[in-house]
Design a protein around this motif. Sequence first.
Motif, PDB file in Angstrom:
ATOM      1  N   ASN A  33       8.420   1.050 -40.944  1.00 38.83           N
ATOM      2  CA  ASN A  33       8.858   1.658 -42.210  1.00 38.83           C
ATOM      3  C   ASN A  33       9.471   0.621 -43.127  1.00 38.83           C
ATOM      4  O   ASN A  33       9.520   0.813 -44.341  1.00 38.83           O
ATOM      5  CB  ASN A  33       9.904   2.747 -41.932  1.00 38.83           C
ATOM      6  N   ILE A  34      10.015  -0.437 -42.538  1.00 32.49           N
ATOM      7  CA  ILE A  34      10.705  -1.485 -43.287  1.00 32.49           C
ATOM      8  C   ILE A  34      10.262  -2.835 -42.716  1.00 32.49           C
ATOM      9  O   ILE A  34      10.156  -2.983 -41.492  1.00 32.49           O
ATOM     10  CB  ILE A  34      12.234  -1.314 -43.153  1.00 32.49           C
ATOM     11  N   ALA A  35      10.028  -3.798 -43.601  1.00 36.10           N
ATOM     12  CA  ALA A  35       9.553  -5.105 -43.136  1.00 36.10           C
ATOM     13  C   ALA A  35      10.700  -5.948 -42.587  1.00 36.10           C
ATOM     14  O   ALA A  35      11.728  -6.136 -43.256  1.00 36.10           O
ATOM     15  CB  ALA A  35       8.878  -5.845 -44.282  1.00 36.10           C
ATOM     16  N   THR A  36      10.517  -6.424 -41.370  1.00 37.65           N
ATOM     17  CA  THR A  36      11.479  -7.339 -40.736  1.00 37.65           C
ATOM     18  C   THR A  36      10.788  -7.952 -39.517  1.00 37.65           C
ATOM     19  O   THR A  36       9.625  -7.667 -39.256  1.00 37.65           O
ATOM     20  CB  THR A  36      12.796  -6.600 -40.369  1.00 37.65           C
ATOM     21  N   GLY A  37      11.493  -8.792 -38.786  1.00 31.37           N
ATOM     22  CA  GLY A  37      10.960  -9.334 -37.533  1.00 31.37           C
ATOM     23  C   GLY A  37       9.688 -10.142 -37.723  1.00 31.37           C
ATOM     24  O   GLY A  37       9.539 -10.875 -38.708  1.00 31.37           O
ATOM     25  N   SER A  38       8.761  -9.962 -36.771  1.00 28.87           N
ATOM     26  CA  SER A  38       7.549 -10.792 -36.775  1.00 28.87           C
ATOM     27  C   SER A  38       6.685 -10.551 -38.016  1.00 28.87           C
ATOM     28  O   SER A  38       5.937 -11.439 -38.428  1.00 28.87           O
ATOM     29  CB  SER A  38       6.738 -10.542 -35.509  1.00 28.87           C
ATOM     30  N   LEU A  39       6.805  -9.370 -38.612  1.00 26.76           N
ATOM     31  CA  LEU A  39       5.967  -9.063 -39.787  1.00 26.76           C
ATOM     32  C   LEU A  39       6.229 -10.023 -40.944  1.00 26.76           C
ATOM     33  O   LEU A  39       5.300 -10.481 -41.610  1.00 26.76           O
ATOM     34  CB  LEU A  39       6.222  -7.615 -40.243  1.00 26.76           C
ATOM     35  N   ILE A  40       7.520 -10.337 -41.160  1.00 30.68           N
ATOM     36  CA  ILE A  40       7.815 -11.221 -42.307  1.00 30.68           C
ATOM     37  C   ILE A  40       7.589 -12.696 -41.969  1.00 30.68           C
ATOM     38  O   ILE A  40       7.526 -13.532 -42.855  1.00 30.68           O
ATOM     39  CB  ILE A  40       9.231 -10.989 -42.898  1.00 30.68           C
ATOM     40  N   LYS A  41       7.458 -12.975 -40.643  1.00 31.16           N
ATOM     41  CA  LYS A  41       7.119 -14.353 -40.267  1.00 31.16           C
ATOM     42  C   LYS A  41       5.622 -14.591 -40.480  1.00 31.16           C
ATOM     43  O   LYS A  41       5.187 -15.661 -40.856  1.00 31.16           O
ATOM     44  CB  LYS A  41       7.472 -14.608 -38.797  1.00 31.16           C
ATOM     45  N   LYS A  42       4.838 -13.532 -40.225  1.00 31.40           N
ATOM     46  CA  LYS A  42       3.377 -13.686 -40.280  1.00 31.40           C
ATOM     47  C   LYS A  42       2.783 -13.428 -41.652  1.00 31.40           C
ATOM     48  O   LYS A  42       1.705 -13.926 -41.947  1.00 31.40           O
ATOM     49  CB  LYS A  42       2.736 -12.692 -39.292  1.00 31.40           C
ATOM     50  N   PHE A  43       3.462 -12.586 -42.460  1.00 36.92           N
ATOM     51  CA  PHE A  43       2.875 -12.170 -43.743  1.00 36.92           C
ATOM     52  C   PHE A  43       3.938 -12.239 -44.847  1.00 36.92           C
ATOM     53  O   PHE A  43       5.139 -12.156 -44.560  1.00 36.92           O
ATOM     54  CB  PHE A  43       2.372 -10.717 -43.646  1.00 36.92           C
ATOM     55  N   PRO A  44       3.467 -12.363 -46.113  1.00 39.19           N
ATOM     56  CA  PRO A  44       4.456 -12.481 -47.195  1.00 39.19           C
ATOM     57  C   PRO A  44       5.120 -11.161 -47.605  1.00 39.19           C
ATOM     58  O   PRO A  44       5.064 -10.760 -48.761  1.00 39.19           O
ATOM     59  CB  PRO A  44       3.637 -13.082 -48.345  1.00 39.19           C
ATOM     60  N   PHE A  45       5.738 -10.497 -46.650  1.00 40.60           N
ATOM     61  CA  PHE A  45       6.586  -9.346 -46.973  1.00 40.60           C
ATOM     62  C   PHE A  45       8.004  -9.863 -47.169  1.00 40.60           C
ATOM     63  O   PHE A  45       8.374 -10.869 -46.568  1.00 40.60           O
ATOM     64  CB  PHE A  45       6.602  -8.337 -45.818  1.00 40.60           C
ATOM     65  N   ARG A  46       8.779  -9.139 -47.983  1.00 41.21           N
ATOM     66  CA  ARG A  46      10.198  -9.496 -48.133  1.00 41.21           C
ATOM     67  C   ARG A  46      10.996  -8.825 -47.020  1.00 41.21           C
ATOM     68  O   ARG A  46      10.683  -7.690 -46.646  1.00 41.21           O
ATOM     69  CB  ARG A  46      10.734  -8.997 -49.486  1.00 41.21           C
ATOM     70  N   GLU A  47      12.029  -9.482 -46.521  1.00 41.60           N
ATOM     71  CA  GLU A  47      12.936  -8.853 -45.541  1.00 41.60           C
ATOM     72  C   GLU A  47      13.480  -7.554 -46.150  1.00 41.60           C
ATOM     73  O   GLU A  47      13.849  -7.523 -47.321  1.00 41.60           O
ATOM     74  CB  GLU A  47      14.070  -9.839 -45.217  1.00 41.60           C
ATOM     75  N   LYS A  48      13.471  -6.484 -45.369  1.00 45.84           N
ATOM     76  CA  LYS A  48      13.955  -5.151 -45.771  1.00 45.84           C
ATOM     77  C   LYS A  48      13.088  -4.446 -46.808  1.00 45.84           C
ATOM     78  O   LYS A  48      13.494  -3.440 -47.388  1.00 45.84           O
ATOM     79  CB  LYS A  48      15.408  -5.195 -46.284  1.00 45.84           C
ATOM     80  N   GLN A  49      11.881  -4.975 -47.068  1.00 49.47           N
ATOM     81  CA  GLN A  49      10.985  -4.309 -48.010  1.00 49.47           C
ATOM     82  C   GLN A  49      10.543  -2.958 -47.440  1.00 49.47           C
ATOM     83  O   GLN A  49      10.151  -2.874 -46.273  1.00 49.47           O
ATOM     84  CB  GLN A  49       9.756  -5.212 -48.250  1.00 49.47           C
ATOM     85  N   ASP A  50      10.618  -1.906 -48.267  1.00 47.72           N
ATOM     86  CA  ASP A  50      10.144  -0.583 -47.834  1.00 47.72           C
ATOM     87  C   ASP A  50       8.637  -0.609 -47.705  1.00 47.72           C
ATOM     88  O   ASP A  50       7.960  -1.145 -48.583  1.00 47.72           O
ATOM     89  CB  ASP A  50      10.509   0.478 -48.877  1.00 47.72           C
ATOM     90  N   ILE A  51       8.125  -0.005 -46.650  1.00 52.16           N
ATOM     91  CA  ILE A  51       6.674   0.064 -46.474  1.00 52.16           C
ATOM     92  C   ILE A  51       6.295   1.540 -46.435  1.00 52.16           C
ATOM     93  O   ILE A  51       6.596   2.245 -45.468  1.00 52.16           O
ATOM     94  CB  ILE A  51       6.233  -0.625 -45.169  1.00 52.16           C
TER      95      ILE A  51
ATOM     96  N   HIS B 189      -0.451 -12.825 -24.147  1.00 45.91           N
ATOM     97  CA  HIS B 189       0.739 -12.782 -25.003  1.00 45.91           C
ATOM     98  C   HIS B 189       0.654 -11.723 -26.109  1.00 45.91           C
ATOM     99  O   HIS B 189       0.999 -11.995 -27.266  1.00 45.91           O
ATOM    100  CB  HIS B 189       1.058 -14.165 -25.583  1.00 45.91           C
ATOM    101  N   ASP B 190       0.178 -10.548 -25.753  1.00 45.04           N
ATOM    102  CA  ASP B 190       0.195  -9.381 -26.646  1.00 45.04           C
ATOM    103  C   ASP B 190      -0.343  -9.642 -28.061  1.00 45.04           C
ATOM    104  O   ASP B 190       0.357  -9.368 -29.047  1.00 45.04           O
ATOM    105  CB  ASP B 190       1.635  -8.822 -26.759  1.00 45.04           C
ATOM    106  N   PRO B 191      -1.576 -10.140 -28.209  1.00 44.23           N
ATOM    107  CA  PRO B 191      -2.070 -10.411 -29.575  1.00 44.23           C
ATOM    108  C   PRO B 191      -2.331  -9.142 -30.379  1.00 44.23           C
ATOM    109  O   PRO B 191      -2.603  -8.083 -29.804  1.00 44.23           O
ATOM    110  CB  PRO B 191      -3.391 -11.145 -29.317  1.00 44.23           C
ATOM    111  N   MET B 192      -2.236  -9.264 -31.694  1.00 43.36           N
ATOM    112  CA  MET B 192      -2.534  -8.142 -32.578  1.00 43.36           C
ATOM    113  C   MET B 192      -4.044  -7.872 -32.519  1.00 43.36           C
ATOM    114  O   MET B 192      -4.848  -8.799 -32.501  1.00 43.36           O
ATOM    115  CB  MET B 192      -2.127  -8.489 -34.010  1.00 43.36           C
ATOM    116  N   LEU B 193      -4.404  -6.577 -32.491  1.00 45.04           N
ATOM    117  CA  LEU B 193      -5.817  -6.201 -32.380  1.00 45.04           C
ATOM    118  C   LEU B 193      -6.286  -5.554 -33.681  1.00 45.04           C
ATOM    119  O   LEU B 193      -5.476  -5.239 -34.541  1.00 45.04           O
ATOM    120  CB  LEU B 193      -5.975  -5.189 -31.239  1.00 45.04           C
ATOM    121  N   ASN B 194      -7.581  -5.338 -33.796  1.00 46.60           N
ATOM    122  CA  ASN B 194      -8.080  -4.412 -34.814  1.00 46.60           C
ATOM    123  C   ASN B 194      -9.002  -3.413 -34.122  1.00 46.60           C
ATOM    124  O   ASN B 194      -9.295  -3.548 -32.926  1.00 46.60           O
ATOM    125  CB  ASN B 194      -8.735  -5.143 -35.993  1.00 46.60           C
TER     126      ASN B 194
END
Length: 248
Positions: free
Chosen positions: A96-114, A129-134
């Motif tokens: 619901n809110i951008a933080t953690g690995s999401l902002i390391k991997k993508f240009p989201f702002r910390e605490k950005q509402d999603i 190592h738990d890779p992201m899937l599609n």
Amino acid sequence: MNEIGELFFSGKAKDVYSHENKDYVIIKFRDDITAGDGEKKDNLKGKGECNSLISSKLFEILEENGLSTQYIELIEPGVILSKKLDMIPLEVILRNIATGSLIKKFPFREKQDINPPIIQMDFKNDEYHDPMLNDDIIIALEIAKKEELNQIRKITLKINAILSEFLKNVGVLLVDFKLEFGKDIMGNITLGDEISPDTCRFWNITTFETLDKDLFRKGEGDVMNVYREVCKLIVSEEDLKRWGIEPL
Ligand code: UDP
């Protein structure tokens, strides 16, 4: 009777035992806590009991709202009687809110509402190592079928709506969380695993203070104290009475 059978699975923070009814299992929440692919480890006295109470309450709320979960009953603090599931090796993460690995991997702002929230699926596999899937990778690996993925997404959004509302009313912001699903004996997609400060980001709704495992990941503050506080916010005295447990 809920006699504990043999241990047949031991994860990073929980043990799973067989039950005399072969369609059931007994899940024991341990005090172990790990982070960073299991590299950072500790043992926090009381964490297993605390998480089992939080998870029981949240699963009960989902059941009351018509969702199918693994939860049957809290046997005692730390020990939950559950339906046996054939687990799907996916970590279904909703944000619901951008933080953690999401902002390391993508240009989201910390605490950005999603909004609408992001649902991400990672491969639950230590070796990789738990890779992201599609969807195409999930289908090609035969982890789940297209219709099952659609069903999992629909259930995950519903869980988000129900839990966000409940938690908001006790002063907790549901930032993001991870779910695991399995199939019950009839083959129905069913929510399994746990929902707790180990698997969710919970922030104080007014101060945005961290109330979850991020404290351990970052080595900040008294983790167990915060988990106990969260438990008191989520689990009421009536819940404890109903479960036959002494006040915390
Ligand atoms: N999460 C989890 N187990 C995992 C990975 C993530 O419970 O193996 C939860 C985590 O607690 C958070 C959410 O999923 O609530 C999103 O985590 P993220 O991908 O941001 O991971 P991190 O930044 O901690 O690596």
